[in-house]
Design an enzyme around this catalytic site. Structure first.
Site, PDB file in Angstrom:
ATOM      1  N   ASP A 115      14.697   8.203  -2.444  1.00  0.00           N
ATOM      2  CA  ASP A 115      13.235   8.713  -2.269  1.00  0.00           C
ATOM      3  C   ASP A 115      12.603  10.308  -2.800  1.00  0.00           C
ATOM      4  O   ASP A 115      13.240  11.154  -2.303  1.00  0.00           O
ATOM      5  CB  ASP A 115      13.365   8.000  -0.775  1.00  0.00           C
ATOM      6  CG  ASP A 115      12.141   8.456  -0.076  1.00  0.00           C
ATOM      7  OD1 ASP A 115      10.264   8.360  -0.158  1.00  0.00           O
ATOM      8  OD2 ASP A 115      11.830   8.837   0.935  1.00  0.00           O
TER       9      ASP A 115
ATOM     10  N   LYS B 273      11.955   4.520   5.217  1.00  0.00           N
ATOM     11  CA  LYS B 273      11.416   5.501   5.122  1.00  0.00           C
ATOM     12  C   LYS B 273      11.699   6.685   6.494  1.00  0.00           C
ATOM     13  O   LYS B 273      11.972   7.681   6.051  1.00  0.00           O
ATOM     14  CB  LYS B 273      10.103   5.565   5.125  1.00  0.00           C
ATOM     15  CG  LYS B 273       9.128   7.055   4.731  1.00  0.00           C
ATOM     16  CD  LYS B 273       9.366   7.068   3.558  1.00  0.00           C
ATOM     17  CE  LYS B 273       8.612   6.788   2.442  1.00  0.00           C
ATOM     18  NZ  LYS B 273       8.894   7.042   0.914  1.00  0.00           N
TER      19      LYS B 273
ATOM     20  N   LYS C  79      -2.800  13.302   1.943  1.00  0.00           N
ATOM     21  CA  LYS C  79      -1.429  12.942   3.191  1.00  0.00           C
ATOM     22  C   LYS C  79      -1.682  14.209   3.975  1.00  0.00           C
ATOM     23  O   LYS C  79      -1.983  15.094   3.832  1.00  0.00           O
ATOM     24  CB  LYS C  79      -0.617  13.296   2.903  1.00  0.00           C
ATOM     25  CG  LYS C  79       1.169  12.597   3.837  1.00  0.00           C
ATOM     26  CD  LYS C  79       2.247  12.209   3.417  1.00  0.00           C
ATOM     27  CE  LYS C  79       2.796  13.602   3.334  1.00  0.00           C
ATOM     28  NZ  LYS C  79       4.201  13.475   3.125  1.00  0.00           N
TER      29      LYS C  79
ATOM     30  N   LYS D   2      14.664  12.300  -1.689  1.00  0.00           N
ATOM     31  CA  LYS D   2      15.061  12.344  -0.031  1.00  0.00           C
ATOM     32  C   LYS D   2      16.415  12.417   0.583  1.00  0.00           C
ATOM     33  O   LYS D   2      16.905  13.364   1.119  1.00  0.00           O
ATOM     34  CB  LYS D   2      14.194  12.132   0.859  1.00  0.00           C
ATOM     35  CG  LYS D   2      12.880  12.720   0.929  1.00  0.00           C
ATOM     36  CD  LYS D   2      11.832  11.882   2.408  1.00  0.00           C
ATOM     37  CE  LYS D   2      11.081  10.870   1.634  1.00  0.00           C
ATOM     38  NZ  LYS D   2      10.113  11.494   0.991  1.00  0.00           N
TER      39      LYS D   2
HETATM   40  P1  NAI Z   1       1.470   3.474  -4.682  1.00  0.00           P
HETATM   41  O1  NAI Z   1       1.822   1.822  -3.758  1.00  0.00           O
HETATM   42  O2  NAI Z   1       0.264   3.264  -5.030  1.00  0.00           O
HETATM   43  O3  NAI Z   1       2.301   1.888  -5.543  1.00  0.00           O
HETATM   44  C1  NAI Z   1       3.194   1.545  -5.660  1.00  0.00           C
HETATM   45  C2  NAI Z   1       2.676   0.428  -6.937  1.00  0.00           C
HETATM   46  O4  NAI Z   1       3.620  -0.707  -6.973  1.00  0.00           O
HETATM   47  C3  NAI Z   1       1.836  -0.575  -6.387  1.00  0.00           C
HETATM   48  O5  NAI Z   1       0.456  -0.680  -7.877  1.00  0.00           O
HETATM   49  C4  NAI Z   1       2.630  -1.963  -5.919  1.00  0.00           C
HETATM   50  O6  NAI Z   1       1.405  -2.939  -6.806  1.00  0.00           O
HETATM   51  C5  NAI Z   1       3.547  -2.123  -6.820  1.00  0.00           C
HETATM   52  N1  NAI Z   1       4.523  -2.972  -6.504  1.00  0.00           N
HETATM   53  C6  NAI Z   1       4.838  -3.405  -5.707  1.00  0.00           C
HETATM   54  N2  NAI Z   1       6.086  -3.623  -6.013  1.00  0.00           N
HETATM   55  C7  NAI Z   1       6.341  -4.333  -7.191  1.00  0.00           C
HETATM   56  C8  NAI Z   1       7.463  -4.418  -7.727  1.00  0.00           C
HETATM   57  N3  NAI Z   1       8.428  -5.778  -6.779  1.00  0.00           N
HETATM   58  N4  NAI Z   1       6.982  -4.502  -8.512  1.00  0.00           N
HETATM   59  C9  NAI Z   1       7.093  -3.553  -9.706  1.00  0.00           C
HETATM   60  N5  NAI Z   1       5.231  -3.285  -8.781  1.00  0.00           N
HETATM   61  C10 NAI Z   1       5.420  -3.702  -7.459  1.00  0.00           C
HETATM   62  O7  NAI Z   1       2.545   4.113  -4.254  1.00  0.00           O
HETATM   63  P2  NAI Z   1       3.383   5.615  -4.806  1.00  0.00           P
HETATM   64  O8  NAI Z   1       1.662   6.327  -3.915  1.00  0.00           O
HETATM   65  O9  NAI Z   1       2.921   5.858  -6.287  1.00  0.00           O
HETATM   66  O10 NAI Z   1       4.150   5.264  -4.380  1.00  0.00           O
HETATM   67  C11 NAI Z   1       5.546   4.609  -5.051  1.00  0.00           C
HETATM   68  C12 NAI Z   1       6.929   5.279  -4.057  1.00  0.00           C
HETATM   69  O11 NAI Z   1       6.975   6.045  -4.050  1.00  0.00           O
HETATM   70  C13 NAI Z   1       6.983   3.965  -2.647  1.00  0.00           C
HETATM   71  O12 NAI Z   1       7.575   3.573  -2.470  1.00  0.00           O
HETATM   72  C14 NAI Z   1       6.367   5.333  -1.756  1.00  0.00           C
HETATM   73  O13 NAI Z   1       7.083   5.592  -0.719  1.00  0.00           O
HETATM   74  C15 NAI Z   1       7.415   6.287  -3.093  1.00  0.00           C
HETATM   75  N6  NAI Z   1       6.906   7.824  -2.721  1.00  0.00           N
HETATM   76  C16 NAI Z   1       5.900   8.807  -2.814  1.00  0.00           C
HETATM   77  C17 NAI Z   1       5.941   9.565  -2.906  1.00  0.00           C
HETATM   78  C18 NAI Z   1       4.808  10.253  -2.847  1.00  0.00           C
HETATM   79  O14 NAI Z   1       4.556  11.529  -2.566  1.00  0.00           O
HETATM   80  N7  NAI Z   1       4.117  10.075  -3.847  1.00  0.00           N
HETATM   81  C19 NAI Z   1       6.776  11.053  -1.966  1.00  0.00           C
HETATM   82  C20 NAI Z   1       8.295  10.112  -2.148  1.00  0.00           C
HETATM   83  C21 NAI Z   1       8.223   8.631  -2.266  1.00  0.00           C
HETATM   84  C1  DG6 Z   2       4.331   9.493   4.578  1.00  0.00           C
HETATM   85  O1  DG6 Z   2       5.042  10.303   4.505  1.00  0.00           O
HETATM   86  C2  DG6 Z   2       4.181   9.104   2.960  1.00  0.00           C
HETATM   87  C3  DG6 Z   2       5.454   8.290   2.435  1.00  0.00           C
HETATM   88  O2  DG6 Z   2       6.018   7.689   0.863  1.00  0.00           O
HETATM   89  C4  DG6 Z   2       5.891   9.924   2.087  1.00  0.00           C
HETATM   90  O3  DG6 Z   2       4.627  10.811   1.790  1.00  0.00           O
HETATM   91  C5  DG6 Z   2       6.968  10.281   1.007  1.00  0.00           C
HETATM   92  O4  DG6 Z   2       7.809  10.241   1.254  1.00  0.00           O
HETATM   93  C6  DG6 Z   2       6.859  12.069   0.335  1.00  0.00           C
HETATM   94  O5  DG6 Z   2       7.366  12.241   2.295  1.00  0.00           O
HETATM   95  P1  DG6 Z   2       8.095  14.243   2.172  1.00  0.00           P
HETATM   96  O6  DG6 Z   2       8.635  13.828   2.837  1.00  0.00           O
HETATM   97  O7  DG6 Z   2       9.120  14.356   0.874  1.00  0.00           O
HETATM   98  O8  DG6 Z   2       6.932  15.017   1.745  1.00  0.00           O
END
Ligand code: NAI
Ligand code: DG6
Length: 510
Positions: A304, A353, A394, A466
């Protein structure tokens, strides 16, 4: 003359403890700890030798979830830096940068000059590091949308930047991926038009084939696979299914339902000898995966990405408790409107999460028995809500309440608004750059014959995660500055420099 010095080129350490050859840096290093038995404390020294390959191999990253907000923002951001793209907004002209990356935008103190003033250098000038613009990027997504349109769908980057990068990204189309409706929110179903059919064993083989073809077609020596796909629910750890490496491989062959897509990716990556990084909170690294990584000596890291709220939380809890105040309650609200928020609106994915975000103050509490009783813990509540209107921007609101001297109360309230993916993309990049470096480092005790690779579970990347995975029996450290100094002190060790102590004794001896 006083002032902070800066070295703007790769540093060279001149010491009998360090040898630079064309291909390697060999560093002899005295590691110091203290053993505690009852109230008896004995200093211990261990002589270690690090060997770092100086040539950075051609490296590629395969992103799982490439078409998501993080995947497209990372790809577009690195490309914009490579092309030195500029773009206009109402504020004027912008230039591509790497703000938010510790590898590209942070310096570390490396010593003092003739006037006893500190001298700093970029992390990437201490030992050779991969330049992100040299990284080959490709990946998988359950959505077949090309990366240019997916960047537009994400609504993260400025319009003019999107317009300039669009032609470069439009021919990048993610490979089909492994999809199981059971592991992510049902609301993601309408995205899943790019899915590998067949049994889990067939899916595993398809992923392995993708990795091999990527390597061969682009002449890549080192591939890193990184999960930035949707957060999955926790997989149940079941005896005989995913509790050991052999059971896991058998369970995949038997098409067992409790094997998550992310676990199939981790197994494919390990079997292909590729470092695997998990950027989401789910328990991809069930015991069978960890055993497999140890068996194949393949590096893994997770879980994470740590971007905003959690970074502040680890800093604030450290500040309060290590100032002697009793942190009694932490309440964290988030609302966001991107696809991550949509996926997290389902209870089972939110729970993953919640677990990840909730554990981050445990070590600082447990370290202080003066303030907290053995089983005492502050109230800690985490709330996440999906609000489509705010998109990727966010909102995080936090309230910290502490007990202070003689019955007083101290309440701190924070409100943070930020594009989530613009914080995450440079962190993903750092994970890749540091993981790549770790594949070039070997270590041994001075008396040992053979070098070995670092322990496959890369706890050194904790600053960026995280819920850091650590080797079995190793303590988990959440304190942000401790995590950062564990990276910079590690870099210092690779070139035979002692750890940073902050003692400044040269200024304290009359
Ligand atoms: P998003 O939803 O925009 O992107 C995820 C992508 O994964 C989508 O395009 C979806 O179609 C694809 N997907 C889903 N299942 C799949 C699979 N089995 N195989 C291949 N592709 C698949 O999400 P985002 O914002 O890009 O975040 C991605 C991950 O990172 C999430 O799990 C989120 O919780 C985690 N994360 C994000 C943070 C941030 O600040 N943006 C911080 C911490 C974690
Ligand atoms: C809601 O909190 C969405 C999450 O995917 C977070 O944005 C992401 O885990 C980032 O969390 P943090 O606590 O590192 O800002």
């Amino acid at each position: 003359m006083s002032g902070i010095g800066f070295v703007g080129e790769p540093i060279v350490v001149e010491s009998p403890n360090v040898e630079y050859s064309k291909n390697e840096i060999i560093s002899r290093y005295e590691y110091r700890e203290s053993r505690v038995v009852g109230n008896r404390v004995t200093p211990l020294n261990e002589n270690l030798i690090f060997k770092t390959q100086r040539q950075v191999p051609k490296t590629g990253v395969l992103l799982v979830g490439w078409g998501g907000n993080n995947g497209t923002t990372l790809t577009a951001g690195i490309l914009a830096n490579k092309l030195k793209t500029t773009w206009m907004t109402k504020e004027g002209e912008h230039h591509a940068n790497f703000l938010g990356s510790i590898c590209r935008s942070v310096t570390m103190r490396i010593g003092i000059d003739d006037n006893l003033q500190p001298v700093h250098a970029p992390l990437y000038d201490v030992v050779p590091m991969l330049n992100p613009v040299d990284l080959e990027i490709w990946g998988w997504d359950i959505s077949s949308m090309n990366i240019a349109d997916a960047m537009v769908r994400a609504r993260v980057l400025d319009y003019d930047l999107q317009r300039k990068l669009y032609p470069e990204l439009k021919d990048m189309v993610p490979w089909p991926s492994v999809y199981s409706e059971d592991f992510i929110a049902a609301n993601q179903n309408d995205r899943a038009d790019n899915v590998i059919q067949g049994t889990k064993q067939e899916q595993l083989q398809a992923l392995r084939q993708n990795i091999r073809e990527f390597k061969q077609s682009k002449g890549i020596e080192n591939v890193i696979v990184l999960w930035t796909a949707n957060t999955e629910r926790y997989a149940e750890v079941r005896e005989g299914v995913n509790d050991t490496a052999d059971n896991l491989l058998r369970a995949i062959e038997a098409n067992e339902s409790e094997i998550a897509p992310s676990t199939i990716f981790a197994v494919a990556s390990i079997l292909e000898g590729c470092t695997y990084i998990n950027g989401s909170p789910q328990n991809t690294f069930i015991p069978g995966v960890i055993e497999l990584s140890e068996r194949h000596q393949v590096l893994i890291a997770g879980d994470d990405f740590k971007t905003g709220q959690t970074k502040i939380k680890t800093v604030l809890s450290d500040f309060l408790i290590n100032s002697g105040l009793k942190l009694a309650s932490v309440v964290s609200y988030n609302h966001l409107g991107n696809n991550d928020g949509k996926n997290l609106s389902a209870p089972k994915t939110f729970r993953s999460k919640e677990i990840s975000k909730s554990g981050v103050i445990d070590d600082v509490i447990r370290a202080n028995r003066l303030i907290y009783g053995e089983n005492e813990h502050p109230d800690h509540c985490v709330v996440i809500k999906y609000v489509p209107y705010v998109g990727d921007s966010k909102r995080a609101m936090d309230e910290y309440t502490s007990e202070i001297f003689m019955g007083g109360r101290n309440t701190i309230v924070l409100h943070n608004t930020c594009e989530d993916s613009l914080l995450a993309a440079p962190i993903i990049m750092d994970l890749i750059l540091l993981a790549e470096l770790c594949t070039r480092v070997e270590i041994k005790r001075a008396q040992d014959e053979e070098y070995t690779r670092m322990h496959p579970v890369l706890s050194i990347l904790s600053f960026l995660l995280k819920s850091p995975q650590v080797p079995s029996g190793s303590p988990v450290v959440h304190s942000l500055f401790n995590q950062r100094y564990s990276i910079t002190n590690f870099l210092r060790a690779l070139v035979g420099l002692p750890p940073e102590t902050f003692m400044l004794l040269e200024h304290k001896i009359p």
